[in-house]
Design a protein around this motif. Structure first.
Motif, mmCIF file in Angstrom:
data_model
loop_
_atom_site.group_PDB
_atom_site.id
_atom_site.type_symbol
_atom_site.label_atom_id
_atom_site.label_comp_id
_atom_site.label_asym_id
_atom_site.label_seq_id
_atom_site.Cartn_x
_atom_site.Cartn_y
_atom_site.Cartn_z
ATOM 1 N N ILE A 198 0.840 -1.290 0.137
ATOM 2 C CA ILE A 198 0.049 -0.032 -0.116
ATOM 3 C C ILE A 198 0.919 1.181 -0.053
ATOM 4 O O ILE A 198 0.698 2.268 -0.621
ATOM 5 C CB ILE A 198 -1.021 -0.006 1.031
ATOM 6 N N GLY A 199 1.899 1.325 0.766
ATOM 7 C CA GLY A 199 2.802 2.507 0.966
ATOM 8 C C GLY A 199 3.507 2.866 -0.542
ATOM 9 O O GLY A 199 3.433 3.993 -1.004
ATOM 10 N N LEU A 200 3.767 1.805 -1.177
ATOM 11 C CA LEU A 200 4.457 2.035 -2.577
ATOM 12 C C LEU A 200 3.222 2.462 -3.557
ATOM 13 O O LEU A 200 3.594 3.393 -4.258
ATOM 14 C CB LEU A 200 4.992 0.566 -3.154
ATOM 15 N N GLY A 201 2.039 1.858 -3.549
ATOM 16 C CA GLY A 201 1.128 2.292 -4.148
ATOM 17 C C GLY A 201 0.596 3.783 -4.082
ATOM 18 O O GLY A 201 0.092 4.383 -4.788
ATOM 19 N N VAL A 202 0.774 4.069 -2.592
ATOM 20 C CA VAL A 202 0.475 5.505 -2.403
ATOM 21 C C VAL A 202 1.336 6.463 -3.018
ATOM 22 O O VAL A 202 0.944 7.465 -3.538
ATOM 23 C CB VAL A 202 0.384 5.803 -0.825
ATOM 24 N N GLN A 203 2.866 6.056 -2.904
ATOM 25 C CA GLN A 203 3.776 6.840 -3.410
ATOM 26 C C GLN A 203 3.525 6.904 -4.907
ATOM 27 O O GLN A 203 3.650 8.095 -5.456
ATOM 28 C CB GLN A 203 5.190 6.142 -3.186
ATOM 29 N N VAL A 204 3.389 5.786 -5.703
ATOM 30 C CA VAL A 204 3.464 5.952 -6.922
ATOM 31 C C VAL A 204 2.263 6.369 -7.691
ATOM 32 O O VAL A 204 1.960 7.176 -8.521
ATOM 33 C CB VAL A 204 3.749 4.564 -7.775
ATOM 34 N N GLY A 205 0.950 6.013 -6.889
ATOM 35 C CA GLY A 205 -0.348 6.376 -7.556
ATOM 36 C C GLY A 205 -0.707 7.644 -7.097
ATOM 37 O O GLY A 205 -1.710 8.287 -7.747
ATOM 38 N N VAL A 206 -0.419 8.241 -5.918
ATOM 39 C CA VAL A 206 -1.073 9.503 -5.402
ATOM 40 C C VAL A 206 0.137 10.488 -5.087
ATOM 41 O O VAL A 206 0.192 11.834 -5.757
ATOM 42 C CB VAL A 206 -1.659 9.402 -3.797
ATOM 43 N N GLN A 207 1.237 10.264 -4.354
ATOM 44 C CA GLN A 207 2.116 11.433 -4.197
ATOM 45 C C GLN A 207 2.913 11.713 -5.211
ATOM 46 O O GLN A 207 3.076 12.821 -5.661
ATOM 47 C CB GLN A 207 3.057 10.865 -3.057
ATOM 48 N N LEU A 208 3.400 10.830 -6.139
ATOM 49 C CA LEU A 208 4.298 11.301 -7.292
ATOM 50 C C LEU A 208 3.350 12.103 -8.151
ATOM 51 O O LEU A 208 3.779 12.988 -8.833
ATOM 52 C CB LEU A 208 4.978 10.188 -8.002
ATOM 53 N N PRO A 209 2.257 11.574 -8.646
ATOM 54 C CA PRO A 209 1.552 12.292 -9.591
ATOM 55 C C PRO A 209 1.099 13.655 -9.205
ATOM 56 O O PRO A 209 1.059 14.760 -9.904
ATOM 57 C CB PRO A 209 0.288 11.110 -9.912
ATOM 58 N N PHE A 210 0.875 13.787 -7.859
ATOM 59 C CA PHE A 210 0.536 14.976 -7.216
ATOM 60 C C PHE A 210 1.330 15.815 -7.115
ATOM 61 O O PHE A 210 1.456 17.247 -7.758
ATOM 62 C CB PHE A 210 0.144 14.618 -5.605
ATOM 63 N N SER A 211 2.788 15.705 -7.146
ATOM 64 C CA SER A 211 3.996 16.247 -7.165
ATOM 65 C C SER A 211 4.190 16.759 -8.572
ATOM 66 O O SER A 211 4.543 17.853 -8.848
ATOM 67 C CB SER A 211 5.178 15.837 -6.647
ATOM 68 N N ARG A 212 4.035 15.809 -9.575
ATOM 69 C CA ARG A 212 3.982 16.274 -10.978
ATOM 70 C C ARG A 212 2.995 17.398 -11.462
ATOM 71 O O ARG A 212 3.443 18.189 -12.084
ATOM 72 C CB ARG A 212 4.106 15.038 -11.733
ATOM 73 N N THR A 213 1.853 16.980 -10.748
ATOM 74 C CA THR A 213 1.026 17.993 -11.194
ATOM 75 C C THR A 213 1.338 19.282 -10.588
ATOM 76 O O THR A 213 1.104 20.475 -11.065
ATOM 77 C CB THR A 213 -0.485 17.720 -10.378
ATOM 78 N N HIS A 214 1.805 19.417 -9.375
ATOM 79 C CA HIS A 214 2.364 20.904 -8.935
ATOM 80 C C HIS A 214 3.506 21.422 -9.843
ATOM 81 O O HIS A 214 3.509 22.794 -9.900
ATOM 82 C CB HIS A 214 2.885 20.522 -7.417
ATOM 83 N N GLU A 215 4.149 20.668 -10.123
ATOM 84 C CA GLU A 215 5.547 20.985 -11.105
ATOM 85 C C GLU A 215 4.843 21.718 -12.369
ATOM 86 O O GLU A 215 5.323 22.912 -12.858
ATOM 87 C CB GLU A 215 6.348 20.046 -11.278
ATOM 88 N N SER A 216 3.962 20.952 -12.885
ATOM 89 C CA SER A 216 3.456 21.400 -14.297
ATOM 90 C C SER A 216 2.574 22.884 -13.988
ATOM 91 O O SER A 216 2.710 23.545 -14.793
ATOM 92 C CB SER A 216 2.442 20.437 -14.852
#
Length: 269
Positions: free
Chosen positions: A177-195
């Motif tokens: 679940i932790g890995l899924g959160v990182q890849v599925g939520v936190q990383l795309p969330f950060s990419r959204t912020h960067e864009s």
């Protein structure tokens, strides 16, 4: 995986996904945001963090560097809405080889000397500073802290449910679940912020009278400087340089209209 375990995992997925559904505000681009912290809290944390960085880091004593960076930052921050920050911005150049810069709530900007070797002119430096100030305008720090708070709570709740129901392999499930959160939520969330910060920063630099096309040239320089040492975009907190350049080009017509209408064309070189 048993039906009970699957339901528990899905329950946690719903808790985490609510980070992107429940919204208390909207970003400058119209995206829904969840923000749990007040502006005064964020400003206090930003100012405290900046004071620490000045103490632990090494501010540059080169007057020409400081004058150059401060000149570019002054024109960028003049475009920031007073509702975001109405005081005077503090700009510090740090002697450090890393190719980076940052902006914090409370009117704080830091630029590392390593960036000045990659941002070849005032327009490219303006693109970076505009991007970092864009994070502050969009209150991304608040949003990331808020999502992190909910994710941590959700992980703790899920772990307690797994333990109380004596679900087998609970440690393995929590790791997955932790890995899924990182890849599925936190990383795309950060990419959204960067864009989002890229687009806000592009508008800021154009309104300040810096050439918006140079933002694309900056990312070409960044790509060369990285020498290909980047993780796949799926596993990165930042979009790839190619993605960033494509998104910037899509927004370039509007940015050019802002640039043409800018009353001042800075000369910070």
């Amino acid at each position: 995986m048993s039906n009970r375990t699957l339901k528990l995992v899905c329950c946690f997925a719903f808790i985490v996904s609510s980070v992107g559904i429940v919204s208390c505000a909207k970003s400058p681009t119209g995206r829904n945001q969840l923000k749990l912290y007040s502006s005064s809290q964020m400003i206090g944390m930003g100012q405290q963090a900046f004071d620490t960085m000045k103490t632990e880091g090494k501010p540059s004593a080169v007057k020409t560097q400081n004058a150059y960076v401060s000149c570019v930052a002054k024109h960028i921050t003049a475009q920031v809405p007073k509702s975001v920050y109405s005081g005077e911005w503090e700009v510090v150049v740090f002697e450090d080889d890393q190719v980076n810069a940052f902006a914090l709530p409370g009117g704080k900007i830091g630029v590392y000397t390593g960036l000045l070797k990659v941002a070849k002119n005032q327009h490219q430096l303006a693109a970076v500073i505009g991007h970092e100030v864009g994070h502050v305008i969009a209150d991304h720090g608040n949003e990331r802290m808020s999502s992190g708070t909910l994710i941590n709570v959700g992980m703790q709740v899920t772990n307690q449910i797994l333990q109380s129901n004596q679900v087998g392999h609970s440690k393995e499930i929590m790791s997955a679940i932790g890995l899924g959160v990182q890849v599925g939520v936190q990383l795309p969330f950060s990419r959204t912020h960067e864009s989002e910060a890229d687009i806000i920063g592009l508008d800021l630099m154009a309104k300040a009278g810096f050439k918006p096309e140079q933002s694309v040239e900056l990312w070409k320089n960044m790509e060369k400087a990285s020498e290909g040492n980047r993780p796949p975009e799926l596993l990165s907190t930042h979009p790839s340089p190619g993605t960033r350049m494509e998104q910037l080009q899509q927004h370039m017509p509007q940015a050019n209209s802002y640039y043409k209408a800018a009353p001042v064309k800075p000369n910070c070189q």
